[in-house]
Motif scaffolding. Structure first.
Motif, PDB file in Angstrom:
ATOM      1  N   GLU A  19      28.687  51.663 -32.955  1.00 20.10           N
ATOM      2  CA  GLU A  19      29.121  51.951 -31.547  1.00 20.10           C
ATOM      3  C   GLU A  19      30.336  51.207 -31.253  1.00 20.10           C
ATOM      4  O   GLU A  19      31.109  51.837 -30.321  1.00 20.10           O
ATOM      5  N   SER A  43      30.564  53.147 -23.787  1.00 15.08           N
ATOM      6  CA  SER A  43      29.574  54.135 -24.406  1.00 15.08           C
ATOM      7  C   SER A  43      28.267  53.946 -23.718  1.00 15.08           C
ATOM      8  O   SER A  43      28.048  53.456 -22.685  1.00 15.08           O
ATOM      9  N   ASP A  44      27.231  54.673 -24.327  1.00 10.37           N
ATOM     10  CA  ASP A  44      25.843  54.864 -23.694  1.00 10.37           C
ATOM     11  C   ASP A  44      25.478  53.166 -23.718  1.00 10.37           C
ATOM     12  O   ASP A  44      24.644  53.099 -22.373  1.00 10.37           O
ATOM     13  N   SER A  45      25.696  52.525 -24.581  1.00 11.74           N
ATOM     14  CA  SER A  45      25.059  51.216 -24.462  1.00 11.74           C
ATOM     15  C   SER A  45      25.941  49.871 -24.699  1.00 11.74           C
ATOM     16  O   SER A  45      25.479  48.633 -24.729  1.00 11.74           O
ATOM     17  N   TRP A  47      30.088  47.919 -24.156  1.00 16.33           N
ATOM     18  CA  TRP A  47      31.290  48.166 -23.515  1.00 16.33           C
ATOM     19  C   TRP A  47      32.286  47.203 -24.037  1.00 16.33           C
ATOM     20  O   TRP A  47      31.940  46.378 -24.844  1.00 16.33           O
ATOM     21  N   CYS A  64      26.672  44.889 -25.459  1.00 18.20           N
ATOM     22  CA  CYS A  64      25.447  45.770 -25.413  1.00 18.20           C
ATOM     23  C   CYS A  64      24.551  45.782 -24.720  1.00 18.20           C
ATOM     24  O   CYS A  64      23.891  44.355 -24.319  1.00 18.20           O
TER      25      CYS A  64
END
Length: 66
Positions: A19, A43-45, A47, A64
């Motif tokens: 990710e 993102s979802d989880s 940075w 995260c």
């Protein structure tokens, strides 16, 4: 190079490396501002906080939520 950069993130769980790699790839493709500025990508989880200096994307912070 991006993979090696993500591999040095010892405090980030192994599952988050991909990710983070995707975030680094994404910020390296955006148009560069004329002067260094602080920016962030999420993102979802995970940075990234980064700045761009010429052709270099300098990652200042990464994390995260797990």
């Amino acid at each position: 190079m991006v993979k090696r950069a993500a591999d040095v993130l010892f405090d980030v769980p192994g599952d988050a490396h991909q990710e983070i790699i995707l975030l680094i790839d994404a910020v390296s493709e955006i148009p560069k501002p004329p002067a260094p500025t602080l920016a962030a990508a999420f993102s979802d989880s995970c940075w990234l906080v980064y700045t761009v200096r010429g052709d270099v994307v300098e990652i200042l912070d990464v994390g995260c939520v797990w």
